[in-house]
Design an enzyme around this catalytic site. Structure first.
Site, PDB file in Angstrom:
ATOM      1  N   HIS A 167     -26.689   9.347 -81.509  1.00 37.71           N
ATOM      2  CA  HIS A 167     -25.283   8.958 -81.312  1.00 37.71           C
ATOM      3  C   HIS A 167     -24.441   9.611 -82.394  1.00 37.71           C
ATOM      4  O   HIS A 167     -24.885   9.722 -83.532  1.00 37.71           O
ATOM      5  CB  HIS A 167     -25.127   7.432 -81.371  1.00 37.71           C
TER       6      HIS A 167
ATOM      7  N   ASP B 210     -27.503   3.910 -73.226  1.00 39.65           N
ATOM      8  CA  ASP B 210     -27.995   4.473 -71.962  1.00 39.65           C
ATOM      9  C   ASP B 210     -29.509   4.340 -71.810  1.00 39.65           C
ATOM     10  O   ASP B 210     -30.027   4.383 -70.693  1.00 39.65           O
ATOM     11  CB  ASP B 210     -27.603   5.953 -71.858  1.00 39.65           C
TER      12      ASP B 210
HETATM   13  C1  SDX Z   1     -22.657   7.957 -75.002  1.00 36.57           C
HETATM   14  O1  SDX Z   1     -19.289   8.329 -78.595  1.00 36.57           O
HETATM   15  C2  SDX Z   1     -19.590   7.271 -77.920  1.00 36.57           C
HETATM   16  O2  SDX Z   1     -19.248   6.178 -78.272  1.00 36.57           O
HETATM   17  C3  SDX Z   1     -20.354   7.516 -76.629  1.00 36.57           C
HETATM   18  C4  SDX Z   1     -20.970   6.290 -75.930  1.00 36.57           C
HETATM   19  C5  SDX Z   1     -19.878   5.406 -75.340  1.00 36.57           C
HETATM   20  O3  SDX Z   1     -20.113   4.207 -75.202  1.00 36.57           O
HETATM   21  O4  SDX Z   1     -18.827   5.933 -74.974  1.00 36.57           O
HETATM   22  O5  SDX Z   1     -21.766   5.544 -76.826  1.00 36.57           O
HETATM   23  C6  SDX Z   1     -21.839   6.724 -74.722  1.00 36.57           C
HETATM   24  O6  SDX Z   1     -22.190   9.027 -74.763  1.00 36.57           O
HETATM   25  C7  SDX Z   1     -24.031   7.809 -75.641  1.00 36.57           C
HETATM   26  C8  SDX Z   1     -24.741   9.140 -75.908  1.00 36.57           C
HETATM   27  C9  SDX Z   1     -25.499   9.596 -74.683  1.00 36.57           C
HETATM   28  N1  SDX Z   1     -26.084  10.918 -74.844  1.00 36.57           N
HETATM   29  C10 SDX Z   1     -27.402  11.144 -74.959  1.00 36.57           C
HETATM   30  O7  SDX Z   1     -28.219  10.222 -74.979  1.00 36.57           O
HETATM   31  C11 SDX Z   1     -27.808  12.588 -75.003  1.00 36.57           C
HETATM   32  C12 SDX Z   1     -28.841  12.811 -76.097  1.00 36.57           C
HETATM   33  N2  SDX Z   1     -28.193  12.652 -77.364  1.00 36.57           N
HETATM   34  C13 SDX Z   1     -27.810  13.779 -78.112  1.00 36.57           C
HETATM   35  O8  SDX Z   1     -27.496  14.938 -77.433  1.00 36.57           O
HETATM   36  C14 SDX Z   1     -26.903  13.485 -79.303  1.00 36.57           C
HETATM   37  O9  SDX Z   1     -27.534  12.546 -80.074  1.00 36.57           O
HETATM   38  C15 SDX Z   1     -25.445  13.119 -79.083  1.00 36.57           C
HETATM   39  C16 SDX Z   1     -24.743  14.080 -78.143  1.00 36.57           C
HETATM   40  C17 SDX Z   1     -25.324  11.716 -78.518  1.00 36.57           C
HETATM   41  C18 SDX Z   1     -24.717  13.159 -80.440  1.00 36.57           C
HETATM   42  O10 SDX Z   1     -24.627  14.459 -80.844  1.00 36.57           O
HETATM   43  P1  SDX Z   1     -24.084  14.968 -82.258  1.00 36.57           P
HETATM   44  O11 SDX Z   1     -23.438  13.897 -83.010  1.00 36.57           O
HETATM   45  O12 SDX Z   1     -23.277  16.190 -81.997  1.00 36.57           O
HETATM   46  O13 SDX Z   1     -25.412  15.325 -83.034  1.00 36.57           O
HETATM   47  P2  SDX Z   1     -26.301  16.617 -82.856  1.00 36.57           P
HETATM   48  O14 SDX Z   1     -26.483  16.938 -81.427  1.00 36.57           O
HETATM   49  O15 SDX Z   1     -25.688  17.717 -83.699  1.00 36.57           O
HETATM   50  O16 SDX Z   1     -27.662  16.155 -83.471  1.00 36.57           O
HETATM   51  C19 SDX Z   1     -27.933  16.130 -84.873  1.00 36.57           C
HETATM   52  C20 SDX Z   1     -29.420  16.382 -85.054  1.00 36.57           C
HETATM   53  C21 SDX Z   1     -29.853  17.695 -84.401  1.00 36.57           C
HETATM   54  O17 SDX Z   1     -30.965  18.166 -85.123  1.00 36.57           O
HETATM   55  P3  SDX Z   1     -30.764  19.339 -86.190  1.00 36.57           P
HETATM   56  O18 SDX Z   1     -30.190  20.521 -85.455  1.00 36.57           O
HETATM   57  O19 SDX Z   1     -29.804  18.828 -87.227  1.00 36.57           O
HETATM   58  O20 SDX Z   1     -32.136  19.596 -86.718  1.00 36.57           O
HETATM   59  O21 SDX Z   1     -30.194  15.371 -84.432  1.00 36.57           O
HETATM   60  C22 SDX Z   1     -30.983  15.931 -83.365  1.00 36.57           C
HETATM   61  C23 SDX Z   1     -30.328  17.266 -83.043  1.00 36.57           C
HETATM   62  O22 SDX Z   1     -31.205  18.167 -82.461  1.00 36.57           O
HETATM   63  N3  SDX Z   1     -30.854  15.050 -82.209  1.00 36.57           N
HETATM   64  C24 SDX Z   1     -31.774  14.914 -81.244  1.00 36.57           C
HETATM   65  C25 SDX Z   1     -31.243  13.987 -80.334  1.00 36.57           C
HETATM   66  N4  SDX Z   1     -30.020  13.588 -80.776  1.00 36.57           N
HETATM   67  C26 SDX Z   1     -29.794  14.237 -81.904  1.00 36.57           C
HETATM   68  N5  SDX Z   1     -32.975  15.476 -81.075  1.00 36.57           N
HETATM   69  C27 SDX Z   1     -33.670  15.117 -79.954  1.00 36.57           C
HETATM   70  N6  SDX Z   1     -33.181  14.224 -79.022  1.00 36.57           N
HETATM   71  C28 SDX Z   1     -31.988  13.658 -79.219  1.00 36.57           C
HETATM   72  N7  SDX Z   1     -31.509  12.824 -78.326  1.00 36.57           N
END
Ligand code: SDX
Length: 374
Positions: A260, A311
């Site tokens: 998140h 989710d």
């Molecule tokens: C919602 O904002 C809100 O409030 C949204 C929400 C709402 O109620 O409106 O809560 C609803 O959108 C929930 C999120 C649903 N999405 C997912 O479940 C998709 C999977 N999650 C990720 O893609 C990610 O965690 C995000 C998109 C939710 C957040 O992305 P960020 O803040 O841009 O963080 P990032 O992608 O840059 O991740 C930081 C690190 C990375 O590793 P490094 O490159 O630093 O080594 O964490 C890792 C990422 O690869 N990482 C994950 C991961 N989430 C983060 N690695 C594997 N699986 C994951 N799910």
């Protein structure tokens, strides 16, 4: 003026809000100052919808008036029902919802009136009619007869009724109601910020919600609840879960339903939703799904220190309730319409055009050649 780039607006505070507060340090979330967990245990979704939209919990007279208005506005026009019936059956339901809200804007007599009173009336119409449209497509694409809404039923009961022709037992309805409460609002997430951005040009609520639906569809945002279910279906059984998730992590795959932007120690809504997910699974005597969910969650926390978001438990809960997987995000829409509408009204009440800057990194000083010289 600083030209430091904050990609994804990471850590940037762009405005104030009185609607909800996400407190990642203490894993808490409040709507208008009330803890969301308390709202889930004490209130029905309609009460929370009123709270999010109007700023306070209703007394019984206010609640009855609100419920009456919602129930009286549930019917969609014959025109819209026909449009839904004629949409390509393979359409993603989120694209259908996006189109439906847009068509409702064409049909609404007050579309261009952005006064607070008209906006509240339009918000109510979008809130009441969207589930009817979603349920109509749920049935129409299967070649089934569309079921009109029933005024005697609550918001959640009525949605089950319009989709399946019957209302499940009260524990299942309660779990659905809780999921809607948890999905209702979450500060400046992507779709809400989209709605506020559209509103900032003084555009209308139907346009802003149409844009918000498009934004919610993406798998990094609302679309994740569907992706969680696709993942669990691929894994099939608990015995496969450990190997599947370790392989996926080795391949640096994104695991849907985890992580998140705001919470780093876990999503404040997950414990409540997980409790109701397990309750629904127990009632339906389903053991495999919760086992798979737990194995993946444990490994994600152990290996990556990445926690599930809302989710993650909501997806399989909707699956157990027999909703088609691609209808999970439309259900999210039904709840979030309250949050979006409140933000749209808040933006209108204190508007400033949203227009950030960009740093140009393209080519410079190019000479325009004549067409026959290029
Ligand atoms: C919602 O904002 C809100 O409030 C949204 C929400 C709402 O109620 O409106 O809560 C609803 O959108 C929930 C999120 C649903 N999405 C997912 O479940 C998709 C999977 N999650 C990720 O893609 C990610 O965690 C995000 C998109 C939710 C957040 O992305 P960020 O803040 O841009 O963080 P990032 O992608 O840059 O991740 C930081 C690190 C990375 O590793 P490094 O490159 O630093 O080594 O964490 C890792 C990422 O690869 N990482 C994950 C991961 N989430 C983060 N690695 C594997 N699986 C994951 N799910």
């Amino acid at each position: 003026m600083s030209d430091e780039i904050k990609k994804g607006l990471l850590g940037i505070v762009v405005d104030e809000t009185t609607i909800s507060q996400v407190m990642p340090d203490i894993n808490a979330l409040t709507y208008r100052g009330y803890a969301v967990q308390d709202l889930c245990e004490t209130c029905k979704f309609e009460e929370v919808a009123y709270l999010v939209l109007k700023g306070d919990l209703p007394n019984s007279i206010q609640l009855n008036k609100f419920k009456k208005e919602e129930r009286e506005n549930r019917n969609i026009t014959i025109n819209l029902r026909e449009i839904i019936k004629h949409m390509p059956k393979r359409s993603h339901p989120m694209d259908v919802v996006r189109t439906v809200v847009s068509v409702m804007g064409l049909e609404d007599k007050e579309t261009s009136d952005n006064s607070p009173e008209a906006n509240m009336r339009k918000a109510m119409r979008i809130f009441a009619k969207t589930p009817t449209a979603i349920a109509a497509f749920f049935r129409a694409r299967k070649g089934k007869k569309v079921i009109p809404p029933k005024k005697e039923l609550s918001f959640s009961e009525n949605f089950f009724y319009m989709c399946f022709g019957k209302v499940p037992r009260k524990e299942i309805v309660k779990a659905f109601d809780v999921s809607l409460i948890l999905y209702a609002e979450h500060s400046f997430n992507v779709s809400t910020f989209t709605a506020r951005t559209i509103t900032s040009s003084l555009s209308d609520i139907h346009g802003a919600i149409t844009g918000a639906v498009a934004s919610l569809k993406g798998p990094l945002h609302g679309g994740a609840n569907e992706e969680v279910m696709h993942m669990l279906k691929k894994i099939k059984k608990p015995e496969n879960a450990k190997k599947w998730i370790l392989d996926a992590l080795k391949k640096k795959k994104l695991i849907m339903g985890f992580g998140h932007r705001v919470y780093s120690k876990g999503d404040s809504r997950v414990p409540t939703m997980k409790k109701y997910y397990l309750k629904v699974a127990e009632i339906l005597k389903e053991k495999k799904l919760p086992k798979m969910s737990q194995i993946i969650e444990t490994i994600m926390i152990e290996k990556k220190n990445i926690h599930p978001n809302l989710d993650y438990p909501s997806g399989p809960t909707y699956h157990l309730m027999k909703f088609d997987t691609d209808f999970f995000t439309p259900i999210f829409v039904m709840a979030r319409i309250t949050g979006w509408s409140a933000h749209i009204m808040e933006q209108h009440a204190s508007n400033k055009l949203i227009r950030p800057l960009s740093k140009y990194s393209g080519e410079k000083h190019r000479k325009v050649m004549l067409l026959n010289q290029r």
